[in-house]
Each structure stands twice: as structure tokens, then as C-alpha cells.
Scaffold this motif. Structure first.
Motif, PDB file in Angstrom:
ATOM      1  N   SER A   1      -6.022  -2.218   2.014  1.00  0.00           N
ATOM      2  CA  SER A   1      -6.838  -3.094   1.180  1.00  0.00           C
ATOM      3  C   SER A   1      -7.199  -4.323   1.996  1.00  0.00           C
ATOM      4  CB  SER A   1      -6.063  -3.499  -0.067  1.00  0.00           C
ATOM      5  OG  SER A   1      -6.853  -4.353  -0.866  1.00  0.00           O
ATOM      6  N   CYS A   2      -8.510  -4.522   2.184  1.00  0.00           N
ATOM      7  CA  CYS A   2      -8.966  -5.667   2.972  1.00  0.00           C
ATOM      8  C   CYS A   2     -10.437  -5.914   2.718  1.00  0.00           C
ATOM      9  CB  CYS A   2      -8.722  -5.440   4.457  1.00  0.00           C
ATOM     10  SG  CYS A   2      -9.445  -3.932   5.089  1.00  0.00           S
ATOM     11  N   GLY A   3     -10.812  -7.168   2.667  1.00  0.00           N
ATOM     12  CA  GLY A   3     -12.217  -7.542   2.538  1.00  0.00           C
ATOM     13  C   GLY A   3     -12.981  -6.645   1.597  1.00  0.00           C
ATOM     14  N   GLN A   4     -13.945  -5.913   2.128  1.00  0.00           N
ATOM     15  CA  GLN A   4     -14.824  -5.073   1.331  1.00  0.00           C
ATOM     16  C   GLN A   4     -14.323  -3.637   1.180  1.00  0.00           C
ATOM     17  OE1 GLN A   4     -18.691  -5.255   3.130  1.00  0.00           O
ATOM     18  NE2 GLN A   4     -18.595  -7.442   3.390  1.00  0.00           N
ATOM     19  N   VAL A   5     -13.200  -3.284   1.820  1.00  0.00           N
ATOM     20  CA  VAL A   5     -12.770  -1.894   1.855  1.00  0.00           C
ATOM     21  C   VAL A   5     -11.388  -1.739   1.236  1.00  0.00           C
ATOM     22  CG1 VAL A   5     -12.244   0.042   3.373  1.00  0.00           C
ATOM     23  CG2 VAL A   5     -14.106  -1.495   3.953  1.00  0.00           C
ATOM     24  N   THR A   6     -11.250  -0.764   0.361  1.00  0.00           N
ATOM     25  CA  THR A   6      -9.964  -0.357  -0.171  1.00  0.00           C
ATOM     26  C   THR A   6      -9.911   1.152  -0.076  1.00  0.00           C
ATOM     27  OG1 THR A   6      -9.893  -2.210  -1.700  1.00  0.00           O
ATOM     28  CG2 THR A   6      -8.438  -0.366  -2.174  1.00  0.00           C
ATOM     29  N   ALA A   7      -8.855   1.680   0.546  1.00  0.00           N
ATOM     30  CA  ALA A   7      -8.767   3.117   0.742  1.00  0.00           C
ATOM     31  C   ALA A   7      -7.320   3.573   0.646  1.00  0.00           C
ATOM     32  CB  ALA A   7      -9.344   3.495   2.114  1.00  0.00           C
ATOM     33  N   GLY A   8      -7.155   4.838   0.298  1.00  0.00           N
ATOM     34  CA  GLY A   8      -5.829   5.422   0.194  1.00  0.00           C
ATOM     35  C   GLY A   8      -5.624   5.971  -1.201  1.00  0.00           C
ATOM     36  N   PRO A   9      -4.397   6.441  -1.524  1.00  0.00           N
ATOM     37  CA  PRO A   9      -4.128   7.018  -2.845  1.00  0.00           C
ATOM     38  C   PRO A   9      -4.445   6.043  -3.966  1.00  0.00           C
ATOM     39  CG  PRO A   9      -2.256   7.313  -1.374  1.00  0.00           C
ATOM     40  CD  PRO A   9      -3.230   6.420  -0.672  1.00  0.00           C
ATOM     41  N   ASN A  10      -5.064   6.530  -4.999  1.00  0.00           N
ATOM     42  CA  ASN A  10      -5.410   5.740  -6.182  1.00  0.00           C
ATOM     43  C   ASN A  10      -6.309   4.559  -5.852  1.00  0.00           C
ATOM     44  OD1 ASN A  10      -3.716   7.419  -7.729  1.00  0.00           O
ATOM     45  ND2 ASN A  10      -1.957   6.224  -7.027  1.00  0.00           N
ATOM     46  N   ARG A  11      -7.090   4.680  -4.799  1.00  0.00           N
ATOM     47  CA  ARG A  11      -8.010   3.625  -4.403  1.00  0.00           C
ATOM     48  C   ARG A  11      -9.392   4.231  -4.235  1.00  0.00           C
ATOM     49  NH1 ARG A  11      -4.910  -1.239  -4.167  1.00  0.00           N
ATOM     50  NH2 ARG A  11      -2.845  -0.543  -3.748  1.00  0.00           N
ATOM     51  N   ALA A  12     -10.413   3.398  -4.283  1.00  0.00           N
ATOM     52  CA  ALA A  12     -11.763   3.872  -3.989  1.00  0.00           C
ATOM     53  C   ALA A  12     -11.830   4.226  -2.517  1.00  0.00           C
ATOM     54  CB  ALA A  12     -12.781   2.787  -4.308  1.00  0.00           C
ATOM     55  N   GLY A  13     -12.607   5.201  -2.140  1.00  0.00           N
ATOM     56  CA  GLY A  13     -12.761   5.495  -0.730  1.00  0.00           C
ATOM     57  C   GLY A  13     -12.346   6.839  -0.428  1.00  0.00           C
TER      58      GLY A  13
ATOM     59  N   ALA B   1       8.917  -0.448  14.183  1.00  0.00           N
ATOM     60  CA  ALA B   1       8.507  -0.885  12.840  1.00  0.00           C
ATOM     61  C   ALA B   1       8.163   0.295  11.940  1.00  0.00           C
ATOM     62  CB  ALA B   1       7.336  -1.850  12.930  1.00  0.00           C
ATOM     63  N   MET B   2       7.427   1.259  12.476  1.00  0.00           N
ATOM     64  CA  MET B   2       6.955   2.353  11.621  1.00  0.00           C
ATOM     65  C   MET B   2       8.104   3.220  11.110  1.00  0.00           C
ATOM     66  SD  MET B   2       3.282   3.290  13.243  1.00  0.00           S
ATOM     67  CE  MET B   2       2.050   2.003  13.438  1.00  0.00           C
ATOM     68  N   ALA B   3       9.113   3.441  11.931  1.00  0.00           N
ATOM     69  CA  ALA B   3      10.288   4.189  11.466  1.00  0.00           C
ATOM     70  C   ALA B   3      10.979   3.420  10.345  1.00  0.00           C
ATOM     71  CB  ALA B   3      11.253   4.447  12.617  1.00  0.00           C
ATOM     72  N   ALA B   4      11.074   2.109  10.494  1.00  0.00           N
ATOM     73  CA  ALA B   4      11.698   1.272   9.459  1.00  0.00           C
ATOM     74  C   ALA B   4      10.908   1.327   8.153  1.00  0.00           C
ATOM     75  CB  ALA B   4      11.827  -0.166   9.945  1.00  0.00           C
ATOM     76  N   TRP B   5       9.593   1.486   8.242  1.00  0.00           N
ATOM     77  CA  TRP B   5       8.740   1.556   7.056  1.00  0.00           C
ATOM     78  C   TRP B   5       8.711   2.954   6.441  1.00  0.00           C
ATOM     79  CZ3 TRP B   5       4.014  -0.769  10.032  1.00  0.00           C
ATOM     80  CH2 TRP B   5       4.258  -2.106  10.334  1.00  0.00           C
ATOM     81  N   GLY B   6       9.257   3.952   7.133  1.00  0.00           N
ATOM     82  CA  GLY B   6       9.193   5.334   6.660  1.00  0.00           C
ATOM     83  C   GLY B   6       7.857   5.990   6.950  1.00  0.00           C
ATOM     84  N   LEU B   7       7.132   5.465   7.923  1.00  0.00           N
ATOM     85  CA  LEU B   7       5.817   6.007   8.271  1.00  0.00           C
ATOM     86  C   LEU B   7       6.010   7.191   9.208  1.00  0.00           C
ATOM     87  CD1 LEU B   7       3.033   5.047   7.383  1.00  0.00           C
ATOM     88  CD2 LEU B   7       2.797   3.916   9.570  1.00  0.00           C
ATOM     89  N   GLU B   8       5.599   8.365   8.761  1.00  0.00           N
ATOM     90  CA  GLU B   8       5.742   9.598   9.537  1.00  0.00           C
ATOM     91  C   GLU B   8       4.613  10.542   9.164  1.00  0.00           C
ATOM     92  OE1 GLU B   8       8.888  11.798   6.527  1.00  0.00           O
ATOM     93  OE2 GLU B   8       9.660  10.724   8.269  1.00  0.00           O
ATOM     94  N   PRO B   9       4.409  11.605   9.938  1.00  0.00           N
ATOM     95  CA  PRO B   9       3.324  12.541   9.617  1.00  0.00           C
ATOM     96  C   PRO B   9       3.397  13.030   8.169  1.00  0.00           C
ATOM     97  CG  PRO B   9       4.171  13.008  11.793  1.00  0.00           C
ATOM     98  CD  PRO B   9       5.089  11.973  11.181  1.00  0.00           C
ATOM     99  N   GLY B  10       2.239  13.044   7.520  1.00  0.00           N
ATOM    100  CA  GLY B  10       2.140  13.477   6.131  1.00  0.00           C
ATOM    101  C   GLY B  10       2.126  12.339   5.124  1.00  0.00           C
ATOM    102  N   VAL B  11       2.572  11.152   5.514  1.00  0.00           N
ATOM    103  CA  VAL B  11       2.571   9.993   4.616  1.00  0.00           C
ATOM    104  C   VAL B  11       1.152   9.445   4.524  1.00  0.00           C
ATOM    105  CG1 VAL B  11       3.371   7.608   4.329  1.00  0.00           C
ATOM    106  CG2 VAL B  11       4.967   9.387   5.081  1.00  0.00           C
ATOM    107  N   ARG B  12       0.733   9.158   3.318  1.00  0.00           N
ATOM    108  CA  ARG B  12      -0.591   8.577   3.104  1.00  0.00           C
ATOM    109  C   ARG B  12      -0.426   7.083   2.831  1.00  0.00           C
ATOM    110  NH1 ARG B  12      -5.193  10.696  -1.092  1.00  0.00           N
ATOM    111  NH2 ARG B  12      -6.917   9.592  -0.106  1.00  0.00           N
ATOM    112  N   VAL B  13      -1.150   6.259   3.581  1.00  0.00           N
ATOM    113  CA  VAL B  13      -1.048   4.810   3.434  1.00  0.00           C
ATOM    114  C   VAL B  13      -2.214   4.277   2.609  1.00  0.00           C
ATOM    115  CG1 VAL B  13       0.209   4.567   5.610  1.00  0.00           C
ATOM    116  CG2 VAL B  13      -2.276   4.305   5.592  1.00  0.00           C
TER     117      VAL B  13
END
Length: 126
Positions: free
Chosen positions: A114-126, A99-111
Motif C-alpha cells: 500500500s503506497c501512494g496511488q497503488v494498493t495491491a495484494g490479497p483483499n486489495r485492488a490490483g 529480515a525476510m526470514a524473521a517476517w516469515g517471507l518465503e515462496p508462496g506467501v502473498r504480500v
């Protein structure tokens, strides 16, 4: 950043928004994907830098994330394996193998998470 809680949310990888389950409690983190036949999307296990696949029914992709939700490494693990500890790892994403290869998930990619009380990652709080 808000408090992590068990639940569901969204995993953002590039232009994709994928279903996400969050394992934050001790019990949910220990259970992970054990006893299941698959997962739609991914499972985020918070506050960990190592996983195992003892008792798993299917091979999984494992992405080790640092504190800023940048992928440090991605490995595929067959059932019955013990993963190496990743000292810089803070969280782990698990998905069905391939699945991760299909999604383009590899070292250096920032994800984005977003869930419940937490939002994190680029352009997000956290």
C-alpha cells in the motif's frame, strides 16, 4: 491498478505492517540501496526481475514477486553479486539480510503493498 510512483508506504506480511520505500522511476530503481548503510523495513523495486549488489555496503535479502505479489523465491546476496533473472518475476523486495526470514517471507506467501496511488495484494485492488 494505479500508476507506480517513487515514495513510501506499507508492506503487509501476514499480521505485520512494515515500512516500505518504493522505487518506480528509472533513477530510483537504478539507485536502489546503493550507498546506504541499512534500511528500516523494505524497498520495493517495481517492474524488474533481476538485481545486483555491486556497490552495496551490506548483505541483503531479495524476494522476487510475481504479478499478484506472491513470493516466487527469496535469496540472500552479499555485496558485489549479480542476481539471476527470474522470468516470472515482476517486482523485487529488498531488505537487510535475515529480515525476510524473521517476517516469515518465503515462496508462496502473498504480500500486501500500500503506497501512494497503488494498493495491491490479497483483499486489495490490483
Amino acid at each position: 491498478m494505479g500508476k507506480w510512483v517513487d515514495g513510501t508506504g506499507t508492506l503487509g506480511v501476514a499480521a505485520l505492517d512494515l515500512p516500505l520505500e518504493v522505487a518506480a522511476s528509472y533513477r530510483a530503481r537504478r539507485r536502489g540501496l546503493l550507498g546506504r548503510d541499512g534500511i528500516a523495513g523494505a524497498l520495493l523495486i517495481v517492474r524488474t526481475n533481476s538485481v545486483h549488489t555491486f556497490g552495496m555496503r551490506f548483505p541483503i535479502d531479495v524476494a522476487y514477486l510475481d504479478g499478484s505479489f506472491t513470493v516466487r523465491s527469496v535469496v540472500t546476496m552479499r555485496p558485489g553479486r549479480l542476481g539471476m533473472i527470474r522470468p516470472r518475476g515482476r517486482h523485487v523486495l529488498e531488505a537487510e539480510a535475515g529480515a525476510m526470514a524473521a517476517w516469515g517471507l518465503e515462496p508462496g506467501v502473498r504480500v500486501r503493498v500500500s503506497c501512494g496511488q497503488v494498493t495491491a495484494g490479497p483483499n486489495r485492488a490490483g
